[in-house]
Scaffold this motif. Sequence first.
Motif, PDB file in Angstrom:
ATOM      1  N   UNK A 125      -7.508  12.276  -6.070  1.00  0.00           N
ATOM      2  CA  UNK A 125      -6.187  11.355  -5.705  1.00  0.00           C
ATOM      3  C   UNK A 125      -5.615  11.587  -4.078  1.00  0.00           C
ATOM      4  N   UNK A 126      -5.523  13.114  -3.786  1.00  0.00           N
ATOM      5  CA  UNK A 126      -5.140  13.695  -2.630  1.00  0.00           C
ATOM      6  C   UNK A 126      -6.091  13.114  -1.649  1.00  0.00           C
ATOM      7  N   UNK A 148       0.880  -1.192   0.030  1.00  0.00           N
ATOM      8  CA  UNK A 148       0.125   0.061   0.154  1.00  0.00           C
ATOM      9  C   UNK A 148       0.775   1.261   0.121  1.00  0.00           C
ATOM     10  N   UNK A 149       1.881   1.294   0.785  1.00  0.00           N
ATOM     11  CA  UNK A 149       2.763   2.297   0.770  1.00  0.00           C
ATOM     12  C   UNK A 149       3.483   2.640  -0.800  1.00  0.00           C
ATOM     13  N   UNK A 179       1.415   7.333  -6.470  1.00  0.00           N
ATOM     14  CA  UNK A 179       0.471   8.307  -6.655  1.00  0.00           C
ATOM     15  C   UNK A 179       0.902   9.617  -6.525  1.00  0.00           C
ATOM     16  N   UNK A 180       1.623   9.719  -5.205  1.00  0.00           N
ATOM     17  CA  UNK A 180       2.105  11.139  -4.902  1.00  0.00           C
ATOM     18  C   UNK A 180       3.256  11.463  -5.838  1.00  0.00           C
ATOM     19  N   UNK A 184      -5.830   9.649  -0.718  1.00  0.00           N
ATOM     20  CA  UNK A 184      -4.516   9.425  -0.212  1.00  0.00           C
ATOM     21  C   UNK A 184      -4.562   9.616   1.464  1.00  0.00           C
ATOM     22  N   UNK A 214       1.038  12.868  -8.829  1.00  0.00           N
ATOM     23  CA  UNK A 214       0.096  14.012  -8.536  1.00  0.00           C
ATOM     24  C   UNK A 214       1.225  15.224  -8.284  1.00  0.00           C
ATOM     25  N   UNK A 243      -6.465   7.285   3.047  1.00  0.00           N
ATOM     26  CA  UNK A 243      -5.841   5.882   3.393  1.00  0.00           C
ATOM     27  C   UNK A 243      -4.818   6.116   4.243  1.00  0.00           C
ATOM     28  N   UNK A 244      -4.017   7.099   4.357  1.00  0.00           N
ATOM     29  CA  UNK A 244      -3.152   7.460   5.283  1.00  0.00           C
ATOM     30  C   UNK A 244      -3.295   7.354   6.598  1.00  0.00           C
ATOM     31  N   UNK A 275      -6.416  15.360  -9.510  1.00  0.00           N
ATOM     32  CA  UNK A 275      -5.383  15.797  -8.194  1.00  0.00           C
ATOM     33  C   UNK A 275      -5.980  15.814  -7.039  1.00  0.00           C
ATOM     34  N   UNK A 326       0.790   4.444  -2.867  1.00  0.00           N
ATOM     35  CA  UNK A 326       0.647   5.603  -2.282  1.00  0.00           C
ATOM     36  C   UNK A 326       1.765   6.449  -2.877  1.00  0.00           C
TER      37      UNK A 326
END
Lengths: 167, 215
Positions: B117-118, A60-61, A67-68, B121, A71, B124-125, B114, A64
């Motif tokens: 997705x953020x 999962x990390x 994705x980051x 994220x 973005x 999720x985090x 954007x 992410x």
Amino acid sequence: MTLTLITRRTRTLSEIFTWWTSSLQFIFMAIFGLWVINKAGGLVYQRSFADGLAQLTSNEYLVLAGTLHGIHAITSRLSPIPGQSSGAQVIEGETFKISVLLTLTGTKFILLTSPAEPASSIDVLLQKIYTTYAEKVMQNPFHTPEMPIRSEAFDDWIHIITLSLRS
Amino acid sequence: MTIYSLYIYDRHCTCVYYHDWHRTRRPKLAVEGGILPAVSQAVVALAAETNSSTLTIYSSPRNTLTSASGVVVAVNEMNAQSAVSPLLQAPPSPVGISSTGLAFDEEVKLVYGVVLSLRNMIKKLSGRDEQFLNYRTSAYKLHLFETLSGYKFVMLSDPGTESLRFVLRQIYVGPFLEYVVRNPLVNMDSKEYGIDNEYFRTSVDRMIRGSSFFP
């Protein structure tokens, strides 16, 4: 549970009394984690320091981080004013924020902290981490560039550096 | 402190409203069909105006409003734009130059991508139902306010601004509820029309220009 309630509460207050919460920020300081993302968007280092965020699997990390990475590239193109814009530097949620340091080589250092953490001390910390990375990882002849970092020396130094801010 | 632009998205991921202020370089005009009608006049190509004006004026019941009866409450057709007061008409955007180099419809999709997705994220985090608030780059800051009904208010300001969530909330509680939700002529959630109308636009404009952070 009570702690999250308290942090939530300060968050809403902070929107009204920013001056008041500025004196409170010393109480709620925490570093949740550190990621290092290589220039291709792969996660090469991930470490958690404090509880407060969800415990995710390494898969999962990885997702992410990817994705980051994407973005970050898009955000630099969305600028409403002419001229160059950097990618996202700070991303804020209600109870934590993500600070990004993009180095000249394309490696990204990502720090997850509590929202009250002052930007100046985070920048200093990220620079220190970058220096440590250069010294302990890049100067290590056994390290393959762009591959996951497995270095005890780096781990130890990161521990020491972050302690200064966590205490 | 400066405000650059405001986007409103509905729960179907489509942009239903756009407004900009200190944006020196507008996005390129959207391609035809790229965005819904009644989102913003500043960024829509008016190619359809000439050939469809005679057709749609009878096909749509909404156009009864644009007659000389008085106040225009909902302008939902592109060809009815002449009825809008000159104050609201944005200055013509310079052709060919834009800060992003993107057409408006593409820019709108990128912003939404954007934000979504953020938001995912952050959820999720944190492992909780936590909201994404804003992000900052060296040139601008993006703020998000999401309503329970899935409407997303996105605002771009300069990077030094404090959180503008309360402003977005004010827009929602004030003009949005008053002139969009309580306006029976605005076809919300239709996937065919935006929510742009004269009252809403004026009201939002007044609110932003009157606020303390507007230069």
